[in-house]
Design a protein around this motif. Structure first.
Motif, PDB file in Angstrom:
ATOM      1  N   LEU A 190      -5.211 -11.759  -0.088  1.00 16.68           N
ATOM      2  CA  LEU A 190      -4.890 -13.152  -0.612  1.00 16.68           C
ATOM      3  C   LEU A 190      -4.605 -14.062   0.132  1.00 16.68           C
ATOM      4  O   LEU A 190      -4.882 -14.986   0.336  1.00 16.68           O
ATOM      5  CB  LEU A 190      -3.792 -12.807  -1.840  1.00 16.68           C
ATOM      6  N   ALA A 191      -3.602 -13.549   1.294  1.00 17.66           N
ATOM      7  CA  ALA A 191      -3.126 -14.376   2.323  1.00 17.66           C
ATOM      8  C   ALA A 191      -4.329 -14.833   3.057  1.00 17.66           C
ATOM      9  O   ALA A 191      -4.232 -16.110   3.413  1.00 17.66           O
ATOM     10  CB  ALA A 191      -2.126 -13.704   3.000  1.00 17.66           C
ATOM     11  N   TYR A 192      -5.221 -14.166   3.487  1.00 10.57           N
ATOM     12  CA  TYR A 192      -6.451 -14.323   4.343  1.00 10.57           C
ATOM     13  C   TYR A 192      -7.204 -15.470   3.547  1.00 10.57           C
ATOM     14  O   TYR A 192      -7.663 -16.277   4.192  1.00 10.57           O
ATOM     15  CB  TYR A 192      -7.166 -13.039   4.668  1.00 10.57           C
ATOM     16  N   GLY A 193      -7.536 -15.454   2.158  1.00 12.20           N
ATOM     17  CA  GLY A 193      -8.219 -16.263   1.324  1.00 12.20           C
ATOM     18  C   GLY A 193      -7.633 -17.675   1.373  1.00 12.20           C
ATOM     19  O   GLY A 193      -8.272 -18.540   1.501  1.00 12.20           O
ATOM     20  N   ALA A 248      -3.276   0.363  -0.354  1.00 10.33           N
ATOM     21  CA  ALA A 248      -4.117  -0.679  -1.227  1.00 10.33           C
ATOM     22  C   ALA A 248      -3.259  -1.715  -1.802  1.00 10.33           C
ATOM     23  O   ALA A 248      -3.783  -3.121  -1.428  1.00 10.33           O
ATOM     24  CB  ALA A 248      -4.607   0.056  -2.797  1.00 10.33           C
ATOM     25  N   GLU A 249      -1.938  -2.052  -2.063  1.00 10.54           N
ATOM     26  CA  GLU A 249      -1.181  -3.067  -2.435  1.00 10.54           C
ATOM     27  C   GLU A 249      -1.127  -3.887  -1.185  1.00 10.54           C
ATOM     28  O   GLU A 249      -1.300  -5.202  -1.416  1.00 10.54           O
ATOM     29  CB  GLU A 249       0.136  -2.627  -2.869  1.00 10.54           C
ATOM     30  N   ALA A 250      -0.807  -3.412  -0.124  1.00 13.75           N
ATOM     31  CA  ALA A 250      -0.646  -4.237   1.171  1.00 13.75           C
ATOM     32  C   ALA A 250      -2.049  -4.740   1.391  1.00 13.75           C
ATOM     33  O   ALA A 250      -2.156  -5.624   2.182  1.00 13.75           O
ATOM     34  CB  ALA A 250      -0.197  -3.317   2.237  1.00 13.75           C
ATOM     35  N   PHE A 251      -3.088  -3.953   1.578  1.00 11.75           N
ATOM     36  CA  PHE A 251      -4.423  -4.638   1.578  1.00 11.75           C
ATOM     37  C   PHE A 251      -4.755  -5.983   0.782  1.00 11.75           C
ATOM     38  O   PHE A 251      -5.235  -6.851   1.251  1.00 11.75           O
ATOM     39  CB  PHE A 251      -5.506  -3.602   1.450  1.00 11.75           C
ATOM     40  N   PHE A 252      -4.658  -5.864  -0.652  1.00 13.24           N
ATOM     41  CA  PHE A 252      -5.084  -6.919  -1.404  1.00 13.24           C
ATOM     42  C   PHE A 252      -4.006  -8.107  -1.312  1.00 13.24           C
ATOM     43  O   PHE A 252      -4.497  -9.123  -1.367  1.00 13.24           O
ATOM     44  CB  PHE A 252      -5.237  -6.372  -2.868  1.00 13.24           C
ATOM     45  N   THR A 263      -2.284  -5.329 -17.921  1.00 13.12           N
ATOM     46  CA  THR A 263      -0.988  -5.269 -17.223  1.00 13.12           C
ATOM     47  C   THR A 263      -0.344  -6.449 -16.656  1.00 13.12           C
ATOM     48  O   THR A 263      -1.075  -7.198 -16.295  1.00 13.12           O
ATOM     49  CB  THR A 263      -1.224  -4.058 -16.030  1.00 13.12           C
ATOM     50  N   ILE A 264       0.977  -6.564 -16.793  1.00 10.51           N
ATOM     51  CA  ILE A 264       1.703  -7.691 -16.147  1.00 10.51           C
ATOM     52  C   ILE A 264       2.620  -7.171 -15.442  1.00 10.51           C
ATOM     53  O   ILE A 264       3.429  -6.345 -15.525  1.00 10.51           O
ATOM     54  CB  ILE A 264       2.320  -8.557 -17.348  1.00 10.51           C
ATOM     55  N   ASP A 265       2.341  -7.832 -13.950  1.00  7.75           N
ATOM     56  CA  ASP A 265       3.131  -7.552 -12.975  1.00  7.75           C
ATOM     57  C   ASP A 265       3.952  -8.827 -12.502  1.00  7.75           C
ATOM     58  O   ASP A 265       3.584  -9.588 -11.968  1.00  7.75           O
ATOM     59  CB  ASP A 265       2.340  -6.979 -11.736  1.00  7.75           C
ATOM     60  N   PRO A 266       5.291  -8.678 -12.874  1.00  7.59           N
ATOM     61  CA  PRO A 266       6.127  -9.989 -12.284  1.00  7.59           C
ATOM     62  C   PRO A 266       6.233 -10.003 -10.962  1.00  7.59           C
ATOM     63  O   PRO A 266       6.768 -11.219 -10.458  1.00  7.59           O
ATOM     64  CB  PRO A 266       7.497  -9.591 -13.171  1.00  7.59           C
ATOM     65  N   THR A 267       5.847  -9.058 -10.260  1.00  7.21           N
ATOM     66  CA  THR A 267       6.261  -9.259  -8.554  1.00  7.21           C
ATOM     67  C   THR A 267       4.990  -9.902  -8.129  1.00  7.21           C
ATOM     68  O   THR A 267       4.774 -10.192  -6.809  1.00  7.21           O
ATOM     69  CB  THR A 267       6.352  -7.860  -7.999  1.00  7.21           C
ATOM     70  N   VAL A 268       3.825  -9.943  -8.908  1.00 10.16           N
ATOM     71  CA  VAL A 268       2.666 -10.610  -8.526  1.00 10.16           C
ATOM     72  C   VAL A 268       2.757 -11.984  -8.295  1.00 10.16           C
ATOM     73  O   VAL A 268       3.312 -12.698  -9.125  1.00 10.16           O
ATOM     74  CB  VAL A 268       1.174 -10.248  -9.123  1.00 10.16           C
ATOM     75  N   ALA A 269       1.936 -12.632  -7.189  1.00 15.48           N
ATOM     76  CA  ALA A 269       2.257 -14.305  -7.157  1.00 15.48           C
ATOM     77  C   ALA A 269       1.164 -14.881  -7.965  1.00 15.48           C
ATOM     78  O   ALA A 269       0.598 -15.845  -7.442  1.00 15.48           O
ATOM     79  CB  ALA A 269       2.069 -14.715  -5.690  1.00 15.48           C
ATOM     80  N   LEU A 270       1.105 -14.679  -9.140  1.00 13.93           N
ATOM     81  CA  LEU A 270       0.326 -15.298 -10.286  1.00 13.93           C
ATOM     82  C   LEU A 270       1.156 -15.229 -11.393  1.00 13.93           C
ATOM     83  O   LEU A 270       1.644 -14.296 -11.799  1.00 13.93           O
ATOM     84  CB  LEU A 270      -0.901 -14.509 -10.388  1.00 13.93           C
ATOM     85  N   GLU A 271       1.142 -16.511 -12.075  1.00 12.86           N
ATOM     86  CA  GLU A 271       1.738 -16.562 -13.476  1.00 12.86           C
ATOM     87  C   GLU A 271       1.184 -15.641 -14.438  1.00 12.86           C
ATOM     88  O   GLU A 271       0.111 -15.313 -14.407  1.00 12.86           O
ATOM     89  CB  GLU A 271       1.817 -17.872 -13.842  1.00 12.86           C
ATOM     90  N   ALA A 272       1.977 -15.182 -15.497  1.00 13.67           N
ATOM     91  CA  ALA A 272       1.630 -14.277 -16.310  1.00 13.67           C
ATOM     92  C   ALA A 272       0.547 -14.901 -17.252  1.00 13.67           C
ATOM     93  O   ALA A 272      -0.393 -14.011 -17.718  1.00 13.67           O
ATOM     94  CB  ALA A 272       2.906 -13.898 -17.274  1.00 13.67           C
ATOM     95  N   ASN A 273       0.214 -16.060 -17.575  1.00 13.72           N
ATOM     96  CA  ASN A 273      -0.736 -16.601 -18.308  1.00 13.72           C
ATOM     97  C   ASN A 273      -2.229 -16.367 -17.440  1.00 13.72           C
ATOM     98  O   ASN A 273      -3.075 -16.124 -17.990  1.00 13.72           O
ATOM     99  CB  ASN A 273      -0.693 -17.914 -18.740  1.00 13.72           C
TER     100      ASN A 273
END
Length: 322
Positions: free
Chosen positions: A122-125, A114-118, A8-18
């Motif tokens: 990430l921010a906490y990490g 779940a989405e808010a938790f993860f 799955t590719i999610d464009p809203t996630v703060a990670l590039e597609a690759n």
């Protein structure tokens, strides 16, 4: 692979597609959904499936190859390897999988989104990483003939640092490669094979140097000891010098009854001759899959282990300065 893999590719996630593709593939390999020996989809097929550019999938496969998880063969496809790097990926991802499954269940039981938790996780990490006052980056200097992917992967595994590899052959041909690389990190790791050479190159430079070594699993020595006296045995690495290092480890273990030969993977004619005439062939992890294709009944992996003392040195060496 005859069936499509589910990514799955999610464009809203703060990670590039690759990065999304690479990490999902590592998960599928790590938890056993894709097994060693299987081919990944072609770059064209996976790019079409995900609606991405073919170059993006090429980037993913090349990086998986650099990590030692797959091998790419022009015209044949991208093969998931059966080697120590893949074993380590499966071990670590299974542990993560168990932890995440428990966490997801806890999130569900507590009715947390779940989405808010993860996202918050990430921010906490990132906050924890920012507390380190020194970036965890290491420069690894090695030659092209030894199994440098083994060492770089071990350095990464032990330290968790970002590792950049540069080669002595390239340093010798350029006046700027080492200087430019030291802008990445002034913390340099090299192997016992090249300690003196690297130390000379770093003379006058304000850098920290860590020297590491590898050993061989005892089971390999026991296998060789059972061979008939005088048996020709070939040792294959990325270059002949790497094969000579392997043969030297056997000699230092007190095994003098074999006739050792060393060859690099790119010396195709000599490699074929050695495979034909040798009783047994041992290949380093970096070349094992390619060599085994040529003579599956004769070829064994030459399993290297990072010395425990080197692990300790790396851990101490990579600790951030407070």
């Amino acid at each position: 692979m005859d069936y499509p893999i589910k990514l799955t590719i999610d464009p809203t996630v703060a990670l590039e597609a690759n990065i999304q593709v690479k990490e999902q593939l590592k998960w599928l390999i790590g938890i056993g959904h894709i097994s060693p020996g299987e081919l990944l989809p072609s770059t064209n097929v996976l790019a079409a499936q995900l609606g991405l550019n073919r170059n993006t999938i090429n980037w993913v496969y090349h990086h998986l190859q650099e990590e030692g998880i797959v091998s790419m063969h022009k015209g044949r496809g991208t093969l998931v390897l059966d080697n120590p790097q893949t074993d380590e990926l499966r071990r670590s991802r299974m542990l993560m999988h168990e932890l995440l499954e428990r966490t997801i269940e806890e999130v569900r039981l507590k009715s947390i989104n779940a989405e808010a938790f993860f996202t918050a996780s990430l921010a906490y990490g990132l906050m924890q990483i920012s507390e380190q006052t020194t970036a965890r980056k290491l420069l690894f200097v090695e030659c092209k003939e030894h199994d440098h992917p083994f060492y770089s992967n071990e350095i990464r595994r032990v330290t968790g640092a970002e590792v950049k590899t540069i080669f002595l052959e390239d340093i010798e041909s350029s006046d700027t490669i080492l200087t430019d690389a030291l802008e990445f990190s002034a913390m340099v790791v090299t192997t016992l094979n090249h300690h003196d050479q690297v130390k000379r190159l770093l003379t006058g430079k304000e850098v920290k140097l860590c020297v590491i070594g590898a050993q061989v699993e005892t089971s390999t020595f026991l296998e060789i000891a059972r061979l008939v006296e005088g048996s020709p045995v070939t040792f294959v690495c990325l270059g002949k010098a790497g094969g000579q290092w392997m043969a030297k480890r056997v000699h230092e273990a007190g095994l003098h009854s074999i006739k050792p030969y060393a060859v690099g993977i790119h010396d195709h004619a000599q490699l074929l001759a050695c495979l034909e005439n040798s009783e047994r062939t041992y290949a380093s992890a970096a070349v094992y899959s390619k060599v085994r294709e040529l003579a599956p009944d004769k070829v064994r992996r030459f399993p290297m282990l990072l010395e425990k003392s080197s692990e300790t040195l790396l851990i101490d060496f990579s600790q951030p300065t407070k």
